[in-house]
Design a protein around this motif. Structure first.
Motif, short mmCIF file in Angstrom:
data_model
loop_
_atom_site.label_atom_id
_atom_site.label_comp_id
_atom_site.label_asym_id
_atom_site.label_seq_id
_atom_site.Cartn_x
_atom_site.Cartn_y
_atom_site.Cartn_z
N TYR A 22 -33.42 -41.13 76.54
CA TYR A 22 -34.59 -41.84 75.83
C TYR A 22 -35.66 -41.86 77.09
CZ TYR A 22 -37.51 -43.91 72.26
OH TYR A 22 -38.48 -44.07 71.41
N SER A 23 -36.88 -41.21 76.56
CA SER A 23 -38.07 -41.33 77.53
C SER A 23 -39.36 -41.23 76.64
CB SER A 23 -37.86 -40.12 78.64
OG SER A 23 -38.29 -38.89 77.75
N GLU A 24 -40.48 -41.45 77.26
CA GLU A 24 -41.78 -41.28 76.80
C GLU A 24 -41.93 -39.85 76.22
OE1 GLU A 24 -44.96 -42.98 79.42
OE2 GLU A 24 -46.16 -43.26 77.54
N ALA A 25 -41.44 -39.05 76.86
CA ALA A 25 -41.51 -37.44 76.50
C ALA A 25 -41.08 -37.23 74.86
CB ALA A 25 -40.98 -36.47 77.42
N VAL A 26 -40.07 -38.15 74.64
CA VAL A 26 -39.61 -37.81 73.29
C VAL A 26 -40.00 -38.60 72.15
CG1 VAL A 26 -37.61 -36.94 74.04
CG2 VAL A 26 -37.43 -38.87 73.56
N ILE A 27 -40.97 -39.58 72.41
CA ILE A 27 -41.29 -40.76 71.54
C ILE A 27 -42.07 -39.99 69.97
CG2 ILE A 27 -41.28 -42.65 73.07
CD1 ILE A 27 -44.25 -42.47 72.80
N ASP A 28 -42.18 -38.87 70.07
CA ASP A 28 -42.85 -38.33 69.04
C ASP A 28 -41.69 -37.63 68.06
OD1 ASP A 28 -45.49 -38.86 69.85
OD2 ASP A 28 -45.93 -36.79 70.17
N GLN A 29 -40.45 -37.60 68.66
CA GLN A 29 -39.47 -37.24 67.97
C GLN A 29 -38.78 -38.52 67.36
OE1 GLN A 29 -38.94 -34.78 71.22
NE2 GLN A 29 -37.31 -33.85 70.07
N ILE A 30 -38.51 -39.24 68.37
CA ILE A 30 -37.87 -40.60 68.10
C ILE A 30 -38.79 -41.96 68.65
CG2 ILE A 30 -35.98 -42.04 68.84
CD1 ILE A 30 -34.32 -39.48 69.39
N PRO A 31 -39.62 -42.22 67.52
CA PRO A 31 -40.80 -43.35 67.54
C PRO A 31 -40.03 -44.39 68.05
CG PRO A 31 -40.57 -42.74 65.40
CD PRO A 31 -39.60 -41.70 66.17
N HIS A 32 -40.82 -45.27 68.95
CA HIS A 32 -40.37 -46.76 68.80
C HIS A 32 -41.27 -47.61 68.05
CE1 HIS A 32 -44.09 -47.09 71.41
NE2 HIS A 32 -43.72 -46.45 72.37
N ALA A 33 -42.51 -46.94 67.73
CA ALA A 33 -43.47 -47.64 66.79
C ALA A 33 -43.79 -49.27 67.03
CB ALA A 33 -43.14 -47.35 65.22
N TYR A 34 -43.88 -49.50 68.31
CA TYR A 34 -43.98 -50.92 68.78
C TYR A 34 -45.30 -51.11 69.49
CZ TYR A 34 -41.12 -55.24 68.04
OH TYR A 34 -40.76 -56.21 67.51
N GLN A 35 -46.20 -49.98 69.69
CA GLN A 35 -47.66 -50.02 69.77
C GLN A 35 -48.01 -49.36 68.63
OE1 GLN A 35 -47.10 -48.35 73.87
NE2 GLN A 35 -47.60 -50.22 74.74
N ALA A 36 -48.86 -50.16 67.88
CA ALA A 36 -49.29 -49.58 66.54
C ALA A 36 -50.12 -48.52 66.74
CB ALA A 36 -49.80 -50.58 65.45
N GLY A 37 -50.40 -47.39 66.00
CA GLY A 37 -51.31 -46.43 65.87
C GLY A 37 -50.41 -45.12 65.49
N SER A 38 -50.44 -43.97 66.52
CA SER A 38 -49.81 -42.75 66.05
C SER A 38 -48.36 -42.87 66.06
CB SER A 38 -50.12 -41.47 67.20
OG SER A 38 -49.52 -42.11 68.43
N GLN A 39 -47.83 -43.68 66.81
CA GLN A 39 -46.45 -44.00 66.61
C GLN A 39 -45.91 -44.38 65.32
OE1 GLN A 39 -43.40 -44.38 69.29
NE2 GLN A 39 -44.17 -42.49 69.23
N THR A 40 -46.78 -45.30 64.63
CA THR A 40 -46.76 -45.98 63.31
C THR A 40 -46.89 -44.79 62.45
OG1 THR A 40 -47.76 -47.72 64.12
CG2 THR A 40 -47.32 -47.99 61.81
N GLU A 41 -47.85 -43.87 62.21
CA GLU A 41 -47.82 -42.89 61.68
C GLU A 41 -46.45 -41.97 61.62
OE1 GLU A 41 -50.20 -42.91 59.75
OE2 GLU A 41 -51.92 -43.91 60.64
#
Ligand SMILES: Cc1cc2nc3c(=O)[nH]c(=O)nc-3n(C[C@H](O)[C@H](O)[C@H](O)COP(=O)(O)OP(=O)(O)OC[C@H]3O[C@@H](n4cnc5c(N)ncnc54)[C@H](O)[C@@H]3O)c2cc1C
Length: 432
Positions: A153-172
């Motif tokens: 896991y890394s910041e580079a893959v958060i658009d595939q596997i979101p944490h959604a723990y900072q609201a915004g695009s991750q939540t979407e």
């Protein structure tokens, strides 16, 4: 307009939600009496902690020049973001801007990131190269993630596997993935170890995703692979899950091998001692630490969080810099928006007291965390805090949790209180 003195500061602080029963010794360092220029406070971060502090500095003392530095023009709150995932609120309802702070409260709002703090020169450097001078600095940068604790896991893959723990695009992204999940698919969520932002947050998320599936994907399954053996309001959540969602949700704690150790991003497969599981939607919430800026500014200790004087929130490492919100080590107060906002008010009072050479008011503080188990099924935990032996501690016997086996009526009432809490705290910080 009311002229501010220490008595009116105490009254204003009490009106803002804190009680102020005691007086502590005089602040050691005040502005020199022949210094007639307005004192300057720079606040970094326009979330729950920083935006509250900026507003209340101006409320407590109009003379102070307050600058708030926040890169985002609009701020989507994490509170309410789980409700958004369920489709219970739209994104506008949980998104706020800084126009009231700027226009009504006369806070100088700058939409930039701070990339360096010079504690000796008392300056901060912005991304655009501008340098701001301060007399006191408030830092409320929120959290960052220890991605490296989960292999693959890394910041580079958060658009595939979101944490959604900072609201915004991750939540979407998570919102869309939940809606695109195949019928009867498996949603896997991996909550982090302590300490982390919003202890009930992952479990409210489980509830809200379940409430969406109940309506639109009733054969879906939810697997919670937890890095802990217990969690906030656990009994109440588990009771509600059974009642509302039957056997849709399975929770596996750390003692049963729940801790996720590795992820294969391409196949959304998670590896733990419990099992190897292929998810259709995967929500990893990694272990956490203070926001990046806290590290670059040298405000953190070995724990990865920021030690502070828990009365004034002044850093124990750099004098003249206060750290509030999730990034700070605030005794028994949980990392929540409600705590961050209370700390913003306490910190504002500490700074105003310092400039005027007044004794620091010593408030009692409250935190309430509401969670929705279903649209009309709310639960809560509340506590009152006070200083004890130099640390923020809980007042014994004050606060409590919702009763178990509550009635339909009680659950509905708590759900309404949760919505009311959201409206009033966001109105207090951004909208009034
Ligand atoms: C799913 C979820 C649900 C939650 N629900 C609740 C709830 O019901 N009740 C509750 O009380 N709490 C809740 N929380 C917790 C709450 O969101 C946080 O505790 C709160 O946001 C902390 O406030 P903060 O000011 O420390 O950080 P944030 O609110 O994260 O604000 C930090 C700000 O700093 C800015 N920033 C960062 N670095 C820089 C920099 N270098 N320069 C300038 N600006 C910078 C960021 O852009 C950000 O806007 C929830 C959290 C989650 C994830």
């Amino acid at each position: 307009m009311m002229k501010m003195n220490r008595r009116t500061l105490i009254k204003a602080l009490a009106a803002a939600g804190a009680t102020v029963p005691m007086i502590s010794p005089l602040s050691a360092r005040a502005m020199s009496s022949n210094d007639t220029s307005a004192p300057k406070v720079v606040v970094i971060g326009g979330g729950f902690g920083g935006a509250t502090c900026a507003k209340y500095l101006k409320r407590f003392d109009k003379q102070i020049e307050v600058t708030l530095v926040e890169p985002k023009k609009t701020y989507m709150t994490c509170p309410g973001s789980n409700w958004y995932l369920a489709g219970l609120v739209d994104s506008d309802t949980i998104t706020h801007n800084y126009s009231v702070l700027a226009d009504k409260h006369d806070v100088n709002v700058i939409h930039q990131s701070v990339n360096a703090i010079d504690a000796q020169a008392k300056t901060v450097k912005l991304d655009n190269g501008d340098v701001l001078k301060y007399d006191r600095l408030v830092v409320s940068p929120g959290i960052d993630f220890k991605y490296e604790m989960i292999e693959g896991y890394s910041e580079a893959v958060i658009d595939q596997i979101p944490h959604a723990y900072q609201a915004g695009s991750q939540t979407e992204i998570l919102y869309e993935q939940i809606r695109d999940m195949k019928p009867g698919g498996t949603f896997v969520i991996a909550p982090p170890p302590n300490p982390f932002r919003c202890p009930p947050g992952p479990y409210e998320r489980v509830s809200m995703v379940a409430s969406y599936f109940k309506k639109y994907n009733p054969t879906a399954k939810i697997l919670v692979l937890d890095a802990k053996n217990k969690f906030s309001k656990m009994g109440l959540f588990v009771e509600g899950w059974k009642q509302e969602y039957g056997d849709m949700i399975t929770w596996i704690g750390a003692m049963d091998g729940g801790t996720v150790k590795k992820v294969d991003v391409a196949t959304k497969t998670v590896y733990s001692d419990y099992d190897t599981v292929q998810a259709d939607v995967l929500n990893i919430i990694p272990p956490q630490k203070a926001g990046k800026l806290a590290f670059t500014a040298g405000l953190t200790d070995d724990s990865g969080w920021c030690p502070v004087n828990q009365e004034t929130f002044e850093s124990s490492i750099h004098r003249g810099i206060h750290v509030i919100g999730d990034a700070s080590i605030a005794g028994k107060m949980p990392k929540s928006g409600h705590s961050a906002s209370s700390q913003g008010k306490m910190c504002a009072a500490a700074i105003v007291s310092h400039f005027h050479n007044w004794a620091m008011p010593r408030p009692k503080n409250v935190n309430t965390c509401y969670s929705l188990v279903a649209e009309d099924y709310g639960i809560s935990v509340a506590a009152v805090y006070e200083m004890k032996d130099g640390k923020i501690d809980m007042v014994p016997g004050a606060g409590g949790v919702s009763p178990s086996a509550g009635s339909v009526q009680q659950h509905k009432q708590e759900a309404d209180y949760a919505r009311g809490w959201y409206k009033s705290i966001t109105a207090d910080i951004w909208n009034s």
